[in-house]
Motif scaffolding. Structure first.
Motif, PDB file in Angstrom:
ATOM      1  N   UNK B  69      -4.654   2.062  -9.192  1.00  0.00           N
ATOM      2  CA  UNK B  69      -3.945   1.816  -7.946  1.00  0.00           C
ATOM      3  C   UNK B  69      -2.834   0.786  -8.107  1.00  0.00           C
ATOM      4  N   UNK B  70      -1.654   1.125  -7.599  1.00  0.00           N
ATOM      5  CA  UNK B  70      -0.538   0.181  -7.645  1.00  0.00           C
ATOM      6  C   UNK B  70      -0.800  -1.053  -6.795  1.00  0.00           C
ATOM      7  N   UNK B  71      -1.747  -0.935  -5.891  1.00  0.00           N
ATOM      8  CA  UNK B  71      -2.026  -2.078  -5.022  1.00  0.00           C
ATOM      9  C   UNK B  71      -2.785  -3.200  -5.738  1.00  0.00           C
ATOM     10  N   UNK B  72      -3.208  -2.949  -6.964  1.00  0.00           N
ATOM     11  CA  UNK B  72      -3.823  -4.013  -7.762  1.00  0.00           C
ATOM     12  C   UNK B  72      -2.795  -5.036  -8.244  1.00  0.00           C
ATOM     13  N   UNK B  73      -1.522  -4.698  -8.147  1.00  0.00           N
ATOM     14  CA  UNK B  73      -0.484  -5.583  -8.695  1.00  0.00           C
ATOM     15  C   UNK B  73      -0.422  -6.892  -7.918  1.00  0.00           C
ATOM     16  N   UNK B  74      -0.069  -7.951  -8.607  1.00  0.00           N
ATOM     17  CA  UNK B  74       0.145  -9.219  -7.911  1.00  0.00           C
ATOM     18  C   UNK B  74       1.393  -9.086  -7.021  1.00  0.00           C
ATOM     19  N   UNK B  75       1.524  -9.958  -6.005  1.00  0.00           N
ATOM     20  CA  UNK B  75       2.592  -9.751  -5.005  1.00  0.00           C
ATOM     21  C   UNK B  75       4.003  -9.959  -5.526  1.00  0.00           C
ATOM     22  N   UNK B  76       4.161 -10.426  -6.754  1.00  0.00           N
ATOM     23  CA  UNK B  76       5.494 -10.679  -7.291  1.00  0.00           C
ATOM     24  C   UNK B  76       5.959  -9.584  -8.239  1.00  0.00           C
ATOM     25  N   UNK B  77       5.203  -8.489  -8.297  1.00  0.00           N
ATOM     26  CA  UNK B  77       5.604  -7.352  -9.133  1.00  0.00           C
ATOM     27  C   UNK B  77       6.494  -6.426  -8.301  1.00  0.00           C
ATOM     28  N   UNK B  78       7.705  -6.162  -8.800  1.00  0.00           N
ATOM     29  CA  UNK B  78       8.605  -5.238  -8.091  1.00  0.00           C
ATOM     30  C   UNK B  78       8.234  -3.789  -8.366  1.00  0.00           C
ATOM     31  N   UNK B  79       7.961  -3.493  -9.622  1.00  0.00           N
ATOM     32  CA  UNK B  79       7.712  -2.109 -10.044  1.00  0.00           C
ATOM     33  C   UNK B  79       6.301  -2.035 -10.618  1.00  0.00           C
ATOM     34  N   UNK B  80       5.329  -1.658  -9.808  1.00  0.00           N
ATOM     35  CA  UNK B  80       3.972  -1.523 -10.348  1.00  0.00           C
ATOM     36  C   UNK B  80       3.780  -0.121 -10.929  1.00  0.00           C
ATOM     37  N   UNK B  81       3.286  -0.064 -12.149  1.00  0.00           N
ATOM     38  CA  UNK B  81       2.973   1.213 -12.803  1.00  0.00           C
ATOM     39  C   UNK B  81       1.456   1.275 -12.963  1.00  0.00           C
TER      40      UNK B  81
END
Lengths: 155, 155, 155, 155
Positions: B69-81
């Motif tokens: 899930x891209x929602x696992x990314x920290x809030x400062x990631x612009x492009x989550x893969x």
């Protein structure tokens, strides 16, 4: 659940000296004598020597290949698995092993040692990366396999 | 072919001390100030601090996530893969970077350093694994990014 | 949590007819006009045409490459990600998309459609595999993107 | 080079009807009777039934698991390979098979059929996706394995 035999990942370079090749062959023999399954990257060098040793003693060998063809496997691999994943296949070798024995080795081997320690799998080093924290240093091939069995039993 | 901006992989643990977090934030700021793209594993700790720093200076951040899930990314990631590949995603971070900066770090970081050196990519270590052969030791965040730029230009 | 823009996976063959290329370009334009991010396999054919269209309208394009070099990306990819995983990278394109638009396509495209439906992501087909169950058939590029937006909003 | 036994990928859903389970078991038996190696995703449903059939006839079974633990394998898998790659492991099943037999199956199975056809590997379908172009439709388990052997010999 059925009890699986101990599965030992043997890791090291695809090209190696006669000395390392001879050590790897003896590691392979000793794994087979104890009834273990040998898993490796399926290519040459340390991987091939270890598989050759295991086959001399009637063991079973698995090769997790980086390329797309099972024919890339060295001739002592019984079960070639073609992944097509390149170096990412290193993770699979580690995930599928109870314990790892590194025989010499360079950067690819270090990536596998690192994954093993991350996943909580014991690592025995014969030469090579034996100065790393948290790995067991082995004196010779029989010592390496003995330590691997002891560590696999505990984990 | 168009010239891509320098892409710097920032690697380190998903949980870290205040000290490392502060160093990582400054590394991220300095990458952004030089117009580099920051790529990382997309999670917390060193990864989050570096992304936060990069965003403070208007940089672009990419997170290569282990989960689905891209929602696992920290809030400062612009492009989550989202890869769904677990730790095998470490290979992708390395393959997609021109140069790597390790800020502290444990076994996962070591696997990335090992892949980088295997693939011939330069590695700068700020604390952590700076005793390894073939890595560049940095004294502070600005020195780390300066060394990264010099090494990326040569390779 | 910040709201990410809609990310649309555009899938199709690496070599394609002028007709499909023209449709893909218009799909790319329309995604960009709506502020979406375009993600694809980063190579030629449908992928390149879609990226070209997106760039004409100032959109952002991501290419998830099968090989080990970011330089394999077509010239309209802003963010090339080199995976070195071969066709296994198809999973990443699907995981990282909110919705997929297939423009024509053969077996590789079918693998991506199948993964998308397995993961519960909506798929719009413009030509090609539009006879499959559970995919939405589009009449033209604007219809495809409109349907993609509607489906992404629901899922 | 040594001649490897024919390796047959048996693909299908992890949960299935009694009817498909019974067909898969007979497919597994027939592969083992002919001396083939059975490779599959290692989990339940069609995969488990096929492995059970193969073991009844003394065959060898390999399971390429999506998760990180070999203990996820069904009890009829001889060689469990833990990948930790999730659905991306489907590619490995296909790459390591000479020919594939799909027994029923949904989207995951379709992704494997698509990869097989992309890689030029023959596919036999028993129920399920047998309306696809370029796959061979089988009437029953014995017919499926017979067709698989004929196709593997040619490719």
């Amino acid at each position: 659940m059925k009890k699986l035999p101990v599965t030992v990942g043997v890791i090291g370079s695809g090209e190696c000296s006669e000395e390392l090749s001879s050590l790897a062959r003896e590691v392979g023999r000793e794994i087979a004598r104890r009834g273990g399954i040998l898993i490796c990257g399926g290519l040459g060098g340390v991987m091939e020597a270890a598989c050759e040793g295991a086959k001399e003693e009637g063991g079973l060998t698995i090769g997790i290949l980086p390329g797309t063809s099972r024919e890339d496997a060295n001739p002592y691999v019984d079960i070639p698995i073609a992944t097509g994943l390149g170096d990412a296949r290193n993770v699979i070798i580690v995930r599928s092993s109870d314990v790892l024995i590194a025989v010499g080795g360079r950067w690819g081997t270090l990536s596998e040692i690192a994954f093993a320690l991350k996943f909580g799998k014991p690592v025995v080093c014969l030469k090579g990366w034996d100065m790393l924290p948290d790995v067991q240093k082995a004196l010779d091939p029989v010592d390496a396999v003995e330590k691997a069995w002891t560590l696999a039993a505990k984990s």
